[in-house]
Enzyme design. Structure first.
Site, short mmCIF file in Angstrom:
data_model
loop_
_atom_site.label_atom_id
_atom_site.label_comp_id
_atom_site.label_asym_id
_atom_site.label_seq_id
_atom_site.Cartn_x
_atom_site.Cartn_y
_atom_site.Cartn_z
N MET A 283 31.72 29.97 40.59
CA MET A 283 30.62 30.95 40.49
C MET A 283 29.48 30.48 41.40
SD MET A 283 31.62 33.36 38.54
CE MET A 283 30.08 34.25 38.76
N GLY B 108 24.68 41.61 42.09
CA GLY B 108 23.47 41.73 42.91
C GLY B 108 22.52 40.56 42.87
N ASP C 82 32.52 33.57 43.88
CA ASP C 82 32.10 34.83 43.26
C ASP C 82 30.60 34.82 43.02
OD1 ASP C 82 31.87 37.15 41.77
OD2 ASP C 82 33.09 36.45 40.08
N GLY C 83 29.91 35.78 43.65
CA GLY C 83 28.48 35.98 43.40
C GLY C 83 27.64 35.82 44.64
N SER D 151 34.59 43.41 43.66
CA SER D 151 34.30 43.42 42.23
C SER D 151 33.87 44.81 41.80
CB SER D 151 33.20 42.42 41.91
OG SER D 151 32.67 42.73 40.64
N HIS E 199 38.59 38.63 35.75
CA HIS E 199 37.66 37.54 35.50
C HIS E 199 37.10 37.73 34.09
CE1 HIS E 199 33.59 35.54 36.85
NE2 HIS E 199 34.22 34.84 35.94
N GLY F 281 30.84 42.23 45.12
CA GLY F 281 30.56 43.51 44.47
C GLY F 281 29.67 44.37 45.32
N PHE G 81 25.83 39.33 35.88
CA PHE G 81 25.25 40.47 36.60
C PHE G 81 25.64 40.44 38.08
CE2 PHE G 81 22.60 39.35 33.04
CZ PHE G 81 22.44 40.56 32.39
N ASP H 57 35.65 42.41 36.23
CA ASP H 57 34.78 41.54 35.44
C ASP H 57 34.69 42.04 34.00
OD1 ASP H 57 33.66 39.57 37.37
OD2 ASP H 57 32.94 41.38 38.37
N MET I 183 33.21 41.44 30.46
CA MET I 183 32.14 40.69 29.77
C MET I 183 32.00 41.20 28.34
SD MET I 183 29.18 40.76 32.69
CE MET I 183 29.57 40.57 34.43
N MET J 152 34.83 36.94 31.24
CA MET J 152 33.58 36.29 30.82
C MET J 152 33.35 36.63 29.35
SD MET J 152 31.49 37.04 34.29
CE MET J 152 32.66 38.31 34.72
N HIS K 108 38.94 42.86 41.78
CA HIS K 108 38.33 41.93 40.83
C HIS K 108 37.73 42.72 39.68
CE1 HIS K 108 36.42 37.99 39.95
NE2 HIS K 108 35.37 38.69 39.55
C1 DX5 Z 1 29.11 38.22 38.09
C2 DX5 Z 1 30.50 38.69 38.42
C3 DX5 Z 1 30.68 39.02 39.85
C4 DX5 Z 1 29.78 40.11 40.36
C5 DX5 Z 1 29.47 39.81 41.79
O1 DX5 Z 1 29.08 37.68 36.82
O2 DX5 Z 1 31.44 37.71 38.09
O3 DX5 Z 1 32.05 39.31 40.13
O4 DX5 Z 1 30.34 41.38 40.29
O5 DX5 Z 1 28.54 40.73 42.23
P1 DX5 Z 1 27.77 40.54 43.62
O6 DX5 Z 1 28.84 40.47 44.69
O7 DX5 Z 1 26.94 41.78 43.72
O8 DX5 Z 1 26.97 39.29 43.52
ZN ZN Z 2 33.54 38.05 38.75
#
Ligand code: DX5
Ligand code: ZN
Length: 218
Positions: free
Chosen positions: A136, A144, A174-175, A7, A65, A196, A142, A34, A36, A67, A32
């Site tokens: 998810m 991390g 994811d996450g 990501s 993705h 990510g 976010f 993201d 938003m 959002m 990936h």
């Molecule tokens: C969160 C995103 C993820 C995010 C994952 O809303 O959809 O793709 O980047 O980040 P990590 O792998 O750091 O949890």
């Molecule tokens: Zn994502």
């Protein structure tokens, strides 16, 4: 073999092109992205122009993705910008079936994402339309964040449900994916790991990707 989709949210935004080249060389399978909008989730990232600018940098398929509150607005521009897969949230798409048809109408793969609190039964009437289901494992918005452990059971239930329905969309998680949590969802039936911070935050990106697959490269 399980696919790894790093990501970009966790990359250094001052050197995005270099970051994308780095994960490409390190053996990532997808990229990936993201997107938003500050409405569907309480954060803003980047939009279509960034996707377009990165397209010539790598041959990796772009796994977008979305959002955003109104995903329909972005399907055509993302197709033109070179996306291969577009995933929309079931909680955001008012006319989900129509949105999936639109994505596939541009020749792209269509995915649906489910927030941690959203049940699998929301997929029932669109199962045959899907190339990808993204579960998810954190609340979106976010990078991390910490992995929500209940996702393991959700992945296993989804795997069973797909078998019973006789369809085979990929299952992505994811996450909070890292070398401890990824093997748990892979064992439960995940096909794609989105990560990510575990990739871009690692001192050795190639080793990090290999470790997420549950393999050891040294
Ligand atoms: C969160 C995103 C993820 C995010 C994952 O809303 O959809 O793709 O980047 O980040 P990590 O792998 O750091 O949890
Ligand atoms: Zn994502």
């Amino acid at each position: 073999m399980v696919m790894i989709s790093p990501s970009l949210l966790a990359a250094n935004f001052a050197i995005l092109g270099d970051e994308v080249r780095s994960i490409t060389a390190a053996g990532a399978d997808l990229l990936h992205l993201d997107i938003m909008d500050g409405h569907f989730v309480p954060n803003l990232t980047f939009g279509v122009p960034v996707v377009k600018a990165l397209r010539p940098v790598t041959k990796l398929p772009f796994d977008v993705h979305l959002m955003v509150e109104n995903p329909d607005l972005y399907v055509e521009p993302l197709a033109a910008a070179g996306a291969e897969m577009i995933t929309v949230h079931v909680e955001a798409a008012l006319h989900l079936h129509r949105t999936l048809q639109a994505i596939k109408g541009f020749g792209l793969k269509a995915g649906v994402a489910l927030n941690p609190a959203t049940p699998l039964c929301t997929l029932e009437h669109v199962l045959s339309e899907l190339d990808l289901i993204l579960l998810m494992s954190v609340n979106p918005g976010f990078g991390g964040q910490e992995f929500i452990p209940g996702t393991v059971v959700k992945v296993a239930s989804l795997r069973k449900l797909l078998q019973a329905a006789g369809v085979a969309p990929a299952i992505a998680v994811d996450g909070g994916m890292n070398r401890k949590t990824a093997p748990r969802v892979i064992a439960a039936g995940a096909d794609i790991i989105v990560a990510g911070s575990a990739v871009f935050g690692a001192p050795d990106v190639k080793e990090a990707i290999t470790a997420l697959r549950g393999e050891h490269c040294r």
